[in-house]
Structure formats: structure tokens, C-alpha cells
Design a protein around this motif. Structure first.
Motif, mmCIF file in Angstrom:
data_model
loop_
_atom_site.group_PDB
_atom_site.id
_atom_site.type_symbol
_atom_site.label_atom_id
_atom_site.label_comp_id
_atom_site.label_asym_id
_atom_site.label_seq_id
_atom_site.Cartn_x
_atom_site.Cartn_y
_atom_site.Cartn_z
ATOM 1 N N PHE A 90 0.847 -1.186 0.000
ATOM 2 C CA PHE A 90 0.000 0.000 0.000
ATOM 3 C C PHE A 90 0.890 1.246 0.000
ATOM 4 O O PHE A 90 1.842 1.334 0.781
ATOM 5 N N ILE A 91 0.564 2.217 -0.848
ATOM 6 C CA ILE A 91 1.308 3.471 -0.925
ATOM 7 C C ILE A 91 0.321 4.620 -0.737
ATOM 8 O O ILE A 91 -0.665 4.724 -1.480
ATOM 9 N N THR A 92 0.606 5.478 0.255
ATOM 10 C CA THR A 92 -0.344 6.528 0.623
ATOM 11 C C THR A 92 0.338 7.880 0.749
ATOM 12 O O THR A 92 1.003 8.144 1.757
ATOM 13 N N PRO A 93 0.209 8.757 -0.242
ATOM 14 C CA PRO A 93 0.592 10.154 -0.030
ATOM 15 C C PRO A 93 -0.533 10.876 0.717
ATOM 16 O O PRO A 93 -1.721 10.614 0.492
ATOM 17 N N ALA A 94 -0.150 11.801 1.614
ATOM 18 C CA ALA A 94 -1.140 12.532 2.405
ATOM 19 C C ALA A 94 -0.696 13.965 2.591
ATOM 20 O O ALA A 94 0.505 14.256 2.641
ATOM 21 N N TYR A 95 -1.670 14.846 2.715
ATOM 22 C CA TYR A 95 -1.377 16.257 2.985
ATOM 23 C C TYR A 95 -2.179 16.710 4.197
ATOM 24 O O TYR A 95 -3.405 16.529 4.249
ATOM 25 N N THR A 96 -1.495 17.270 5.178
ATOM 26 C CA THR A 96 -2.122 17.790 6.389
ATOM 27 C C THR A 96 -2.117 19.311 6.337
ATOM 28 O O THR A 96 -1.063 19.931 6.157
ATOM 29 N N PHE A 97 -3.300 19.912 6.486
ATOM 30 C CA PHE A 97 -3.445 21.353 6.361
ATOM 31 C C PHE A 97 -3.054 22.057 7.664
ATOM 32 O O PHE A 97 -3.309 21.555 8.763
ATOM 33 N N ALA A 98 -2.447 23.225 7.539
ATOM 34 C CA ALA A 98 -2.059 24.009 8.706
ATOM 35 C C ALA A 98 -3.229 24.805 9.264
ATOM 36 O O ALA A 98 -3.301 25.057 10.466
ATOM 37 N N THR A 99 -4.172 25.213 8.407
ATOM 38 C CA THR A 99 -5.324 26.006 8.835
ATOM 39 C C THR A 99 -6.397 25.099 9.424
ATOM 40 O O THR A 99 -6.839 24.150 8.767
ATOM 41 N N VAL A 101 -9.967 23.475 10.626
ATOM 42 C CA VAL A 101 -11.316 23.382 10.086
ATOM 43 C C VAL A 101 -12.235 22.953 11.225
ATOM 44 O O VAL A 101 -12.077 21.854 11.770
ATOM 45 N N ALA A 102 -13.166 23.837 11.628
ATOM 46 C CA ALA A 102 -14.068 23.560 12.751
ATOM 47 C C ALA A 102 -13.266 23.203 14.009
ATOM 48 O O ALA A 102 -13.657 22.323 14.781
ATOM 49 N N GLY A 103 -12.133 23.861 14.206
ATOM 50 C CA GLY A 103 -11.298 23.621 15.358
ATOM 51 C C GLY A 103 -10.473 22.359 15.283
ATOM 52 O O GLY A 103 -9.803 21.992 16.260
ATOM 53 N N ALA A 104 -10.495 21.698 14.139
ATOM 54 C CA ALA A 104 -9.782 20.426 13.978
ATOM 55 C C ALA A 104 -8.690 20.563 12.933
ATOM 56 O O ALA A 104 -8.705 21.468 12.091
ATOM 57 N N GLN A 105 -7.746 19.641 12.986
ATOM 58 C CA GLN A 105 -6.722 19.557 11.948
ATOM 59 C C GLN A 105 -7.252 18.680 10.819
ATOM 60 O O GLN A 105 -7.651 17.536 11.027
ATOM 61 N N ALA A 106 -7.258 19.211 9.598
ATOM 62 C CA ALA A 106 -7.792 18.494 8.446
ATOM 63 C C ALA A 106 -6.661 17.894 7.629
ATOM 64 O O ALA A 106 -5.570 18.452 7.523
ATOM 65 N N ALA A 107 -6.937 16.727 7.032
ATOM 66 C CA ALA A 107 -5.951 16.063 6.183
ATOM 67 C C ALA A 107 -6.668 15.287 5.097
ATOM 68 O O ALA A 107 -7.842 14.920 5.235
ATOM 69 N N PHE A 108 -5.937 15.043 4.004
ATOM 70 C CA PHE A 108 -6.474 14.277 2.882
ATOM 71 C C PHE A 108 -5.406 13.298 2.408
ATOM 72 O O PHE A 108 -4.224 13.644 2.340
ATOM 73 N N SER A 109 -5.813 12.077 2.102
ATOM 74 C CA SER A 109 -4.868 11.071 1.618
ATOM 75 C C SER A 109 -5.484 10.296 0.466
ATOM 76 O O SER A 109 -6.705 10.279 0.275
ATOM 77 N N LEU A 110 -4.619 9.641 -0.296
ATOM 78 C CA LEU A 110 -5.055 8.788 -1.406
ATOM 79 C C LEU A 110 -4.195 7.533 -1.390
ATOM 80 O O LEU A 110 -2.974 7.606 -1.531
ATOM 81 N N THR A 111 -4.833 6.381 -1.243
ATOM 82 C CA THR A 111 -4.104 5.116 -1.168
ATOM 83 C C THR A 111 -4.292 4.313 -2.446
ATOM 84 O O THR A 111 -5.413 4.132 -2.930
ATOM 85 N N GLY A 112 -3.174 3.832 -2.976
ATOM 86 C CA GLY A 112 -3.177 2.877 -4.072
ATOM 87 C C GLY A 112 -2.428 1.633 -3.626
ATOM 88 O O GLY A 112 -1.732 1.633 -2.613
ATOM 89 N N LEU A 113 -2.570 0.552 -4.373
ATOM 90 C CA LEU A 113 -1.907 -0.686 -3.966
ATOM 91 C C LEU A 113 -1.501 -1.510 -5.187
ATOM 92 O O LEU A 113 -2.102 -1.431 -6.256
ATOM 93 N N TYR A 114 -0.442 -2.271 -4.966
ATOM 94 C CA TYR A 114 -0.019 -3.291 -5.928
ATOM 95 C C TYR A 114 0.140 -4.585 -5.148
ATOM 96 O O TYR A 114 0.725 -4.591 -4.051
ATOM 97 N N GLY A 115 -0.384 -5.685 -5.691
ATOM 98 C CA GLY A 115 -0.310 -6.913 -4.925
ATOM 99 C C GLY A 115 -0.456 -8.159 -5.763
ATOM 100 O O GLY A 115 -0.636 -8.111 -6.985
#
Length: 320
Positions: A90-99, A101-115
Motif C-alpha cells: 500500500f502506498i499513501t501520499p497525504a497532505y495535512t493542512f495548517a489552517t 477546520v471547525a477547530g480540527a486539523q484536516a488532512a487528505f490522503s489517497l491510497t493505491g496498492l499493488y499486490g
């Protein structure tokens, strides 16, 4: 160790990527493939990361099998055995935002896989007079799986950390309706849930739990629709020093509604499984950043309408 652990674990939240690689099983979930891969949630599940980009690489090995025996009133016995080894990256790049959102830390990721997944099936029938006829089949396949985007929100209140997430399974993986071994589901899936992590800075004690619910769309090539399911992933660990921790992991998977497809009728195909096992994690410095490696293994039990066995994960978290 006080005040040192938070600095480390901000980098260590393992990917919350929805996996799918359960090799074929002729029980519940079409082809034995479920959207949520039990055990994929790591230690520090609800702990915040440092803002910016990161990568997670996870190697996954699983071996599962099932054996059944049925005997009718005439004395004929039917035995069947199914084994399903698989290996996945599994390979997952992710980005965590500094600003926030609703008092929370927001992040987004996308996972792909080879198997690679293998399916070995053997069936034999023995008559009342002792005559046996048997047949076997096997299928192996290597390729890419589906894509899994995920969004998360994380809140921190002292030692208490909270998580909300939502994920989608995008049917882009290798799939052939005529084959037993597939790496894609060939249908859309939707999953959402919440989690909690308790992290005591002074003692180095950590506990995490994530509960989620999955619903599935119909496979357009087979008119098969997997039932909804609930899943719980847990972790308990203790730091032995500021860089190394050991503990236990576990999961429970329970199908809430029955599968639906032509020919199933009222047959109960709801599946369930649970597992427990050990884990170890280690932080190490590369350049100016702290990387994190985690090794964990699960031994499954209480399985119903699915194969059961063991699986192991080796994950590497790399901040950029």
C-alpha cells in the motif's frame, strides 16, 4: 519522557486508508472481498500530524483458509478446502493542512496498492460406499487494486484526541468477472466513522480505537451487492523509551446486513471475524525529520462465513 512523546507521535499517525485485499472466499462478500481491511488502522490513530506532505508505505501479508464438511442423510460426505495467501504493498501520499477546520486539523490522503493474490480450492465427495471423487482449481493474479481517497478531522483536548473520517472506494483495480483472484471490487463503496486516542505524555501509555460503517454499491457485472458492515480497530501500547514502544492490536469485523444477488434467496451470508496480536513501533531520525516504523501481526478467531488465518503489517511513515 514527558513532553517528548507528543513531538514524536505528531509524525506517527499511520495511514487511515481503506484497503480491500481479501483473497477470494466463497462465503460472504462477493469473492470474499470486503472494502474495509481489518487491522489497517494504526497506533495513534487520532493523534495529529505535522502540517505538510507525508508518505506511508505498508507491506501486508495474509494467509487464510477454511475447511467445511457436509453429510446428507444418505451418508454422502462433501469436503471443501479453500486457502488464500496474498501479498500487498500500500502506498499513501497525504497532505495535512495548517489552517484549522471547525477547530480540527484536516488532512487528505489517497491510497493505491499493488499486490498478488492466490486462490486454491479443493472439493471432494465421498459416497456411502466409500468412493471418492475430487476436483481442485487455483488462480493467481498480480496487479493494481482500487483507489481509496480519505478525508480526516482531528481534535486534541489534553491527553484526549478525537477523529472523524470519511472514505470512498473507487473501482479502478484489476477485475475479471470470470476469475476467482481479483484485486479490485468492481463497485463503489463508502465508509465513515470516528476514533479516539488516549495518550499520556508522562507515562507513555497509548490507547486507540476506531469504529466505522461501510455501505456498498452493486457490482454491475454480477448484480451482486455486499451487505453493510461495522468494523472496530484497537491498539494499546507502552513506550519503553522516547523512541520505542510495544503493545497489542486487535480488530472486530461484523456484517450487519445480508448480501443480495440473484439466486441467494434468504440464505444467511453475514460474515464476522475477530483478531488479536502484538505490535512494536520505533522512531528514528533521518536528516531533520523523525521517521516511524511499525510491525504488527494478527491471529484471527471467531470467523463465520469467511476464511480465517493470520496477517502481518510492516509500515513506514515518512514526513517530507
Amino acid at each position: 519522557m514527558k513532553n517528548k512523546i507528543p513531538h514524536l507521535v505528531r509524525l506517527s499517525s499511520l495511514f487511515l486508508a481503506a484497503g480491500c485485499l481479501f483473497a477470494a472466499s466463497a462465503h460472504a462478500d462477493e469473492g470474499g472481498l470486503s472494502f474495509w481491511l481489518p487491522g489497517q488502522i494504526g497506533t495513534f490513530a487520532a493523534v495529529r500530524n505535522d502540517p505538510g506532505w507525508s508518505w506511508t508505505f505498508s507491506g501486508y501479508h495474509a494467509y487464510a483458509n477454511s475447511e467445511t464438511r457436509k453429510q446428507n442423510k444418505n451418508g454422502r460426505v462433501r469436503d471443501s478446502a479453500l486457502s488464500t495467501p496474498s501479498d500487498t504493498l500500500f502506498i499513501t501520499p497525504a497532505y495535512t493542512f495548517a489552517t484549522p477546520v471547525a477547530g480540527a486539523q484536516a488532512a487528505f490522503s489517497l491510497t493505491g496498492l499493488y499486490g498478488r493474490t492466490d486462490v486454491y480450492d479443493n472439493e471432494s465427495t465421498t459416497t456411502a460406499r466409500g468412493r471418492t471423487r475430487s476436483a481442485s482449481s487455483d488462480d493467481s493474479r498480480s496487479g493494481i487494486g482500487d483507489l481509496y481517497p480519505m478525508a480526516t478531522l482531528k481534535w486534541k483536548l489534553g491527553s484526549h484526541n478525537y477523529l472523524a473520517y470519511a472514505s470512498i472506494g473507487v473501482p479502478t483495480g484489476d477485475y475479471d468477472v470470470n476469475r476467482a483472484a481479483n484485486l479490485g471490487l468492481n463497485h463503489w463503496s463508502y465508509d465513515a466513522g470516528g476514533g479516539y486516542t488516549y495518550l499520556n505524555e508522562s507515562s507513555g501509555t497509548e490507547f486507540s480505537a476506531v469504529l466505522g460503517l461501510t455501505v456498498n454499491q452493486k457490482n454491475p457485472d454480477t448484480d451482486y451487492r455486499n451487505g453493510a458492515d461495522a468494523h472496530l480497530d484497537v491498539s494499546l501500547s507502552q513506550f519503553l523509551n522516547e523512541d520505542f514502544h510495544i503493545g497489542l492490536v486487535g480488530y472486530a469485523y461484523h456484517q450487519l446486513s445480508n448480501d443480495s444477488a440473484p439466486g441467494i434467496g434468504n440464505k444467511n451470508l453475514k460474515s464476522q471475524v475477530a483478531a488479536l496480536g502484538p505490535q512494536a513501533g520505533y522512531f528514528f531520525k533521518v536528516g531533520k525529520n523523525k521517521w516511524y516504523a511499525n510491525l504488527k501481526a494478527y491471529d484471527e478467531f471467531d470467523a463465520k462465513n469467511r476464511t480465517a488465518g493470520w496477517n502481518a503489517w510492516l509500515s513506514l511513515f515518512v514526513p517530507i
